[in-house]
Design a protein around this motif. Structure first.
Motif, PDB file in Angstrom:
ATOM      1  N   SER A   1      44.849  51.013  43.388  1.00  0.00           N
ATOM      2  CA  SER A   1      43.518  51.890  43.084  1.00  0.00           C
ATOM      3  C   SER A   1      42.143  51.276  42.972  1.00  0.00           C
ATOM      4  CB  SER A   1      44.137  52.754  41.782  1.00  0.00           C
ATOM      5  OG  SER A   1      44.203  51.930  40.699  1.00  0.00           O
ATOM      6  N   MET A   2      42.241  49.989  42.956  1.00  0.00           N
ATOM      7  CA  MET A   2      40.860  49.352  42.751  1.00  0.00           C
ATOM      8  C   MET A   2      40.109  49.250  43.942  1.00  0.00           C
ATOM      9  SD  MET A   2      40.650  45.423  40.970  1.00  0.00           S
ATOM     10  CE  MET A   2      41.313  46.219  39.625  1.00  0.00           C
ATOM     11  N   ASN A   3      39.016  49.059  43.930  1.00  0.00           N
ATOM     12  CA  ASN A   3      38.188  48.521  45.083  1.00  0.00           C
ATOM     13  C   ASN A   3      38.633  47.625  45.899  1.00  0.00           C
ATOM     14  OD1 ASN A   3      35.942  46.598  45.952  1.00  0.00           O
ATOM     15  ND2 ASN A   3      34.738  48.535  45.860  1.00  0.00           N
ATOM     16  N   PRO A   4      38.967  47.796  47.165  1.00  0.00           N
ATOM     17  CA  PRO A   4      39.599  46.451  47.882  1.00  0.00           C
ATOM     18  C   PRO A   4      39.050  45.269  47.702  1.00  0.00           C
ATOM     19  CG  PRO A   4      39.324  48.595  49.343  1.00  0.00           C
ATOM     20  CD  PRO A   4      38.536  48.758  48.073  1.00  0.00           C
ATOM     21  N   ILE A   5      37.746  45.186  47.631  1.00  0.00           N
ATOM     22  CA  ILE A   5      37.206  43.708  47.343  1.00  0.00           C
ATOM     23  C   ILE A   5      37.689  43.123  46.088  1.00  0.00           C
ATOM     24  CG2 ILE A   5      35.036  42.508  47.097  1.00  0.00           C
ATOM     25  CD1 ILE A   5      33.823  44.168  49.353  1.00  0.00           C
ATOM     26  N   ALA A   6      37.474  43.933  45.037  1.00  0.00           N
ATOM     27  CA  ALA A   6      37.911  43.410  43.705  1.00  0.00           C
ATOM     28  C   ALA A   6      39.439  43.268  43.891  1.00  0.00           C
ATOM     29  CB  ALA A   6      37.343  44.658  42.775  1.00  0.00           C
ATOM     30  N   ALA A   7      40.163  44.007  44.318  1.00  0.00           N
ATOM     31  CA  ALA A   7      41.565  43.914  44.119  1.00  0.00           C
ATOM     32  C   ALA A   7      41.942  42.532  44.888  1.00  0.00           C
ATOM     33  CB  ALA A   7      42.245  44.897  45.054  1.00  0.00           C
ATOM     34  N   THR A   8      41.340  42.415  46.098  1.00  0.00           N
ATOM     35  CA  THR A   8      41.668  41.094  46.903  1.00  0.00           C
ATOM     36  C   THR A   8      41.200  39.773  45.932  1.00  0.00           C
ATOM     37  OG1 THR A   8      41.263  42.124  48.950  1.00  0.00           O
ATOM     38  CG2 THR A   8      41.007  39.667  48.889  1.00  0.00           C
ATOM     39  N   ALA A   9      39.977  39.820  45.573  1.00  0.00           N
ATOM     40  CA  ALA A   9      39.862  38.835  44.443  1.00  0.00           C
ATOM     41  C   ALA A   9      40.654  38.805  43.189  1.00  0.00           C
ATOM     42  CB  ALA A   9      38.105  38.971  44.157  1.00  0.00           C
ATOM     43  N   LEU A  10      41.135  39.688  42.618  1.00  0.00           N
ATOM     44  CA  LEU A  10      41.789  39.741  41.603  1.00  0.00           C
ATOM     45  C   LEU A  10      43.405  39.152  41.806  1.00  0.00           C
ATOM     46  CD1 LEU A  10      40.968  42.988  39.233  1.00  0.00           C
ATOM     47  CD2 LEU A  10      41.502  40.404  38.420  1.00  0.00           C
ATOM     48  N   GLN A  11      43.873  39.377  42.967  1.00  0.00           N
ATOM     49  CA  GLN A  11      45.095  38.931  43.462  1.00  0.00           C
ATOM     50  C   GLN A  11      45.093  37.247  43.617  1.00  0.00           C
ATOM     51  OE1 GLN A  11      48.270  40.583  43.484  1.00  0.00           O
ATOM     52  NE2 GLN A  11      48.653  38.194  43.315  1.00  0.00           N
ATOM     53  N   TRP A  12      44.079  37.104  44.282  1.00  0.00           N
ATOM     54  CA  TRP A  12      43.699  35.557  44.459  1.00  0.00           C
ATOM     55  C   TRP A  12      43.665  35.025  43.009  1.00  0.00           C
ATOM     56  CZ3 TRP A  12      39.991  32.318  43.057  1.00  0.00           C
ATOM     57  CH2 TRP A  12      39.793  31.119  43.665  1.00  0.00           C
ATOM     58  N   THR A  13      43.053  35.428  42.188  1.00  0.00           N
ATOM     59  CA  THR A  13      42.641  35.057  40.794  1.00  0.00           C
ATOM     60  C   THR A  13      43.958  34.893  40.169  1.00  0.00           C
ATOM     61  OG1 THR A  13      40.482  35.958  40.443  1.00  0.00           O
ATOM     62  CG2 THR A  13      41.660  35.463  38.684  1.00  0.00           C
ATOM     63  N   ARG A  14      44.848  35.778  40.236  1.00  0.00           N
ATOM     64  CA  ARG A  14      46.118  35.637  39.685  1.00  0.00           C
ATOM     65  C   ARG A  14      47.082  34.459  40.382  1.00  0.00           C
ATOM     66  NH1 ARG A  14      48.814  42.075  39.879  1.00  0.00           N
ATOM     67  NH2 ARG A  14      47.388  42.949  38.065  1.00  0.00           N
ATOM     68  N   ASP A  15      46.732  34.364  41.316  1.00  0.00           N
ATOM     69  CA  ASP A  15      47.514  33.171  41.805  1.00  0.00           C
ATOM     70  C   ASP A  15      47.014  31.960  41.409  1.00  0.00           C
ATOM     71  OD1 ASP A  15      49.081  35.018  43.359  1.00  0.00           O
ATOM     72  OD2 ASP A  15      47.919  34.968  45.077  1.00  0.00           O
ATOM     73  N   GLN A  16      45.659  31.680  40.819  1.00  0.00           N
ATOM     74  CA  GLN A  16      45.151  30.656  40.619  1.00  0.00           C
ATOM     75  C   GLN A  16      45.379  30.184  39.080  1.00  0.00           C
ATOM     76  OE1 GLN A  16      43.591  29.021  43.399  1.00  0.00           O
ATOM     77  NE2 GLN A  16      44.179  30.866  44.100  1.00  0.00           N
ATOM     78  N   LEU A  17      45.750  31.089  38.390  1.00  0.00           N
ATOM     79  CA  LEU A  17      46.054  31.120  36.658  1.00  0.00           C
ATOM     80  C   LEU A  17      47.603  30.786  36.743  1.00  0.00           C
ATOM     81  CD1 LEU A  17      43.827  33.968  35.421  1.00  0.00           C
ATOM     82  CD2 LEU A  17      43.170  31.727  35.726  1.00  0.00           C
ATOM     83  N   ASP A  18      47.729  29.787  35.638  1.00  0.00           N
ATOM     84  CA  ASP A  18      49.159  29.544  35.392  1.00  0.00           C
ATOM     85  C   ASP A  18      49.572  30.470  34.188  1.00  0.00           C
ATOM     86  OD1 ASP A  18      48.378  28.408  32.589  1.00  0.00           O
ATOM     87  OD2 ASP A  18      48.086  26.607  33.617  1.00  0.00           O
ATOM     88  N   ASP A  19      50.918  30.567  33.885  1.00  0.00           N
ATOM     89  CA  ASP A  19      51.422  31.377  32.911  1.00  0.00           C
ATOM     90  C   ASP A  19      50.852  31.242  31.628  1.00  0.00           C
ATOM     91  OD1 ASP A  19      53.205  32.213  34.725  1.00  0.00           O
ATOM     92  OD2 ASP A  19      54.889  31.348  34.083  1.00  0.00           O
TER      93      ASP A  19
END
Length: 240
Positions: free
Chosen positions: A75-93
């Protein structure tokens, strides 16, 4: 005492470093973070580590929230969503858990901090004019409240009425309340590309807004190298 209040870093390490260096030159003694440490830009883990190591009062922003959870971003803006999914992948638990545990609202010495609004902090509403600001004052029990979220520095003052005053140098009047947007470190949207933050002088009762140049080309190169949407690099130049 002088406190530097900043937020909306958005994984822009060069801008964060520039703000911290400028604050040191201004003889700031304390620091406060208004959230959105991550999102959009290419250094989420490094920016988060720096804030963690500073061990400063911090509240949760919407990008911090989304990066720390596993819900759908459809439901998020596609650009923000792409960046957030990438961000999730950069952070550890551990980093995601730290973000998840951040509080929404905090009182720090004689002022309050929140990322978006006091009336409904989890709804991530935007305050863009004095009418939006009005409802917050009913929930504001300190003279000053600092927030971010819109990436635009603004100061709303309530005395006999609510009005917007220029976000430059603001003398705090004894009989008034203030709802203060400190602007954005990592992605300003007021047409000025420079990083923005605010210094609160407790003794002088004075707010001072600072604009700081940073190595924007390095930030842009990192965004492109990470294969994040090029628009995120381009918008930094325009301050939009």
């Amino acid at each position: 005492m002088r406190t530097a209040i900043f937020g909306d870093i958005h994984a822009n390490l060069e801008a964060l470093d520039a703000v911290l260096a400028d604050a040191a030159e201004q003889k700031v003694e304390k620091f406060v973070c208004l959230g959105d440490i991550v999102g959009y830009n290419a250094d989420p883990a490094a920016c988060l580590k720096k804030i963690q190591e500073m061990d400063i009062p911090t509240v949760k922003g919407n990008h911090d929230h989304d990066a720390s959870e596993n819900h759908s971003l459809d439901s998020m803006n596609p650009i923000a969503a792409t960046a957030l999914q990438w961000t999730r992948d950069q952070l550890d638990d551990d980093q995601r858990l730290w973000l998840k545990r951040l509080r929404m609202v905090r009182q720090v010495t004689d002022f309050t901090i929140v990322h978006s609004t006091l009336d409904q902090p989890l709804h991530w509403n935007y305050v863009t004019n004095r009418f939006d600001a009005m409802s917050n004052f009913s929930y504001q029990f300190t003279q000053l409240c600092f927030h971010g979220h819109t990436h635009v520095p603004r100061v709303y003052m309530k005395s006999d009425k609510v009005q917007e005053v220029p976000a430059e140098s603001v003398s705090i009047e004894a009989d008034a309340k203030y709802f203060v947007n400190v602007g954005s470190v990592g992605q300003p949207r007021d047409g000025d590309w420079r990083a923005c933050y605010c210094i609160y002088d407790h003794e002088e009762k004075l707010l001072t807004f600072r604009r700081v140049e940073y190595d924007i080309e390095t930030t842009r190169e990192k965004i492109l190298a990470a294969n994040l949407p090029p628009m995120l690099a381009d918008r930094l130049l325009d301050g939009r």
